[in-house]
Design an enzyme around this catalytic site. Structure first.
Site, PDB file in Angstrom:
ATOM      1  CB  SER A   1      82.190  93.102 -15.649  1.00  0.00           C
ATOM      2  OG  SER A   1      83.098  93.119 -16.876  1.00  0.00           O
TER       3      SER A   1
ATOM      4  CG  ASP B   1      78.762  88.597 -21.265  1.00  0.00           C
ATOM      5  OD1 ASP B   1      79.591  89.330 -22.061  1.00  0.00           O
ATOM      6  OD2 ASP B   1      78.555  88.803 -20.227  1.00  0.00           O
TER       7      ASP B   1
ATOM      8  CG  HIS C   1      79.657  92.312 -20.191  1.00  0.00           C
ATOM      9  ND1 HIS C   1      79.656  91.123 -19.759  1.00  0.00           N
ATOM     10  CD2 HIS C   1      80.416  93.242 -19.716  1.00  0.00           C
ATOM     11  CE1 HIS C   1      80.575  91.466 -18.418  1.00  0.00           C
ATOM     12  NE2 HIS C   1      80.771  92.708 -18.625  1.00  0.00           N
TER      13      HIS C   1
END
Lengths: 488, 488
Positions: free
Chosen positions: A291, A347, A402
């Site tokens: 991320s 995602d 995610h």
């Protein structure tokens, strides 16, 4: 009179994963796009007044692969990969290693992913802790505490970050006035392979693992378009303002960021590289992160490659957003930085920033040339599909898609882009639900199970519940940054 | 350039207590009615994608009472109350014991409240457990496991309930097809004072503790007005349909409710009373429960008093709703059932059913006489005020106001209706936050901290996380209902 039970018993809706939304596609499981975003929130008081989790099975039965044997090790064996390491590290752009995925590469991706996961598992998220935002453990025992002793790495320093940019919900902070820090967060670590691991891979591997924080969705809603020059003399090279802020911010008034994350990490990389090269060893640098951590990894790789042009630098990122413009990508390529982006198709984060904007301009690009103001992805993509795993639910779960543990599960099962989940997967499937509710109910693993008993509260001999003081060696200190293991 | 940090750091909204809504009055803390029901739900994805709890202090500083000494026992001393026990048990309607609250009575109320709390703390709420809806522990060690060894009671049997009425979200159920039961829930226990405790209070005290489930708010939205005759020959006596359903339902097709909760509990009470009376002992019956459990306690008391007119029967209920009509209350009074209702003023549940309906009719009653179709409260009320405690937040927290641990905290601090929180309170304040977020942030007790490490998952030697099998003596069995301790 006994009424038939089946008609009189009400059932709860699907459980709300703690701090995550489960968004379910109401009908088709095969058409996640466009999803019907029906958010299940308990709507009545009665659901809320006691702490019951509730769930209903989704009614389908599936053929799960051969059940995992409980006493089979949950790890791939450590094989000597020294013959292939430069390729596994990306020297030849992972040519013929990605599709189908070479088992040695798979194992290494998971190894780096688990180091990235350690930045979450080791993070103190508890705002009622005076150490909220720090690492729960001192660097000497972080990996051991998280069950990663077998990783073959030793943490040599911690990295802290702050930001001068007004970011949405970026910093985790203690409610304590006398907290360890009010400006900085633990943002990751630098580690180095031990002798055994270095021998196995044929190289002294310096690793930087960057912690992600929030998914930068909200970020990009606000800052899209705020590309900022990197300031390295290449004026066309621009990166996202907010990421750069986290990477480079510092303040004399702070305890942990008198130097920026960039300065901290670069000093340590240089020190380690110099040290091992002096001993005649081959040294590689691998930077990983999930991320936001994947975005920082890319900035870090850029800086490291600029500073040490002869150092092999690779990035293995998971669910990372776009970071800069096309010129940024071009420059990374020129500097021979190898980037492998592991991306779950479902995602949304890797589609940020500019989820529509960038995609729509893809075709235009050939006509208009490289656009300096468009975010661009870098490197190669290892594309994963949530639907490939028979263990995962089929609904829409934006947070779950995610989740880094879900990523690692999918890497573990990945054979090739047109082939299903491999039956010889190794990782413990239960890990997927550590902080998500992605696993099918049939597996009977509770969602979001990774939690500390009584949030760390303990009952003393007098019947009073209190939080014990943190052990001395786990208390963060700006002076504890003195490096090892190689300095002695 | 270093920007001032204070303006650039965003903070999270108040934490969402797990499975409870925090509803905050935005402005005045003194005017909870009509509340501005602003529900804080994380509204953006970014709040959700990692499991961070977040909070901000509410900015006010308060003078908390003399800090609790960590090594002071969290319990009142056990004093010989045998001289006063009949009065403490309510013989004279707690005359001159309630306002100010007599310390001996306070201690007994808390004792019963903690037994009621044990029905929550001992309940398996986990739908991923095959034993969801049962008690986590066998009856021989329930109180010990919950830290209540000092209570002076021994559990003699467990009580299970089912319902034929279509109740909203009443039953907790496992997702397992082969669960211990799909129709019944553990609904409480019968216990009896041991020799030492019996000597201390001057009486062999049989206790029934009923578990509440949901707050019956939703229930009453649906079933208000569904008063049903009790069917005991007093045709005017009517009680709420849904409560009666839980109390009396049974089915031959079930494992745990071939007999109803009513039949189970009455058989055990009769057996114990007979046994101890045969030994020449004075016997009392005290029935306790919170929320729905308080309603069941009243039904149970009615039945017990009908069956054993010479047995002193008391009910100590916490946050209980109305149960029946005025004739039900009159009949309880005729049978000399003593009822002490502990009620937090801010709690909505005791205002159910008919929150507006009943209140509006109060004055009319004198004109129209007793209305058979209006719900009526029974017995005496010990009124508590959330605002009396300096430890509790001042916002509106509908779930928190109904929380049993908050009730016990307020009883612990109660002196009299016009006097503040007593400084010599004994209970550990941290308990309030076991399953709520009621405590002021200054106390640094995390909200909803009462949780099992990793939801019971454990890592085996091969690195796999699994839920260990429940210990044999904690596995529910319909045949384990054989009574003791007095049968031998």
């Amino acid at each position: 009179m006994d009424l038939p039970l089946s008609t009189t018993i009400d059932r709860h809706p699907l459980p709300l994963a703690k701090h995550s939304f489960i968004i379910s596609a109401a009908t088709s499981i095969e058409a996640p796009s466009p999803p019907e975003r029906r958010i299940h929130i308990p709507t009545t008081l009665s659901n809320l007044l006691h702490l019951h989790l509730a769930s209903k099975p989704d009614g389908r039965t599936v053929d799960l692969p051969t059940p995992t044997v409980d006493d089979a090790p949950a790890f791939s064996p450590k094989e000597d990969i020294s013959s292939l390491f430069p390729d596994i590290h990306g020297r030849a752009d992972w040519c013929r290693l990605l599709n189908p995925l070479h088992p040695w590469l798979r194992r290494e991706i998971i190894k780096y992913g688990e180091l990235a996961q350690a930045t979450y598992d080791g993070f103190d998220f508890n705002p009622f802790s005076e150490f909220c935002g720090s690492c729960l453990y001192g660097r000497h025992r972080l990996l051991e505490k998280l069950g990663l002793s077998r990783s073959g790495y030793e943490v040599s320093t911690y990295v802290y970050a702050m930001s001068h940019v007004g970011l949405p919900a970026w910093l985790e902070r203690s409610i304590h006035a006398d907290a360890w820090s009010t400006e900085s967060n633990w943002m990751g670590f630098v580690a180095v392979s031990d002798d055994e691991e270095s021998h196995r891979i044929g190289c002294r591997d310096v690793v930087v693992a960057w912690r992600g924080t929030i998914a930068p969705t909200e970020w990009f809603e606000n800052v899209e378009g705020k590309l900022e020059p990197l300031g390295d003399g290449h004026s066309a090279v621009k990166v996202e303002h907010g990421f750069l802020g986290v990477y480079t911010s510092k303040s004399e008034r702070t305890r942990y960021n008198k130097t920026s994350a960039s300065e901290q990490v670069m000093a340590e990389i240089k020190r380690l590289v110099k040290h091992y090269r002096r001993q005649g060893e081959e040294v590689s640098l691998t930077i990983t992160g999930h991320s936001l951590g994947g975005a920082l990894a890319l900035l870090n790789a850029y800086e490291a490659a600029s500073a040490m042009p002869d150092l092999p630098v690779s990035v293995i990122s998971f669910g990372a957003p776009r970071v800069g413009n096309a010129a940024f990508g071009d420059r990374l390529k020129e500097m021979n930085v190898k980037v492998l982006r592991v991306v779950v198709k479902q995602d949304v984060v890797p589609k940020m920033p500019g989820i529509l904007f960038n995609e729509g301009l893809k075709r235009l690009e050939r006509v208009t040339g490289k656009l300096g103001w468009v975010y661009s992805h870098v490197g190669l993509e290892l594309g994963l599909d949530v639907r490939s795993s028979p263990f995962l639910k089929r609904g829409i779960d934006v947070a779950g898609f995610h989740n880094l543990e879900a990523y690692l599960h999918l890497v573990d099962g990945f054979r090739s882009s047109d082939n299903g989940f491999r039956s010889s997967f190794k990782r413990d499937v239960a890990l997927v639900n550590k902080a998500s509710g992605m696993l099918r109910d049939e597996l009977k693993i509770p969602p979001c199970w990774y939690q500390v008993a009584n949030k760390g509260m303990m009952c003393n001999a007098h019947g009073r519940w209190m939080k014990p003081a943190r052990e001395q060696e786990d208390i963060p200190s700006p002076h504890a940054q003195t490096p090892d293991p190689c300095q002695a």
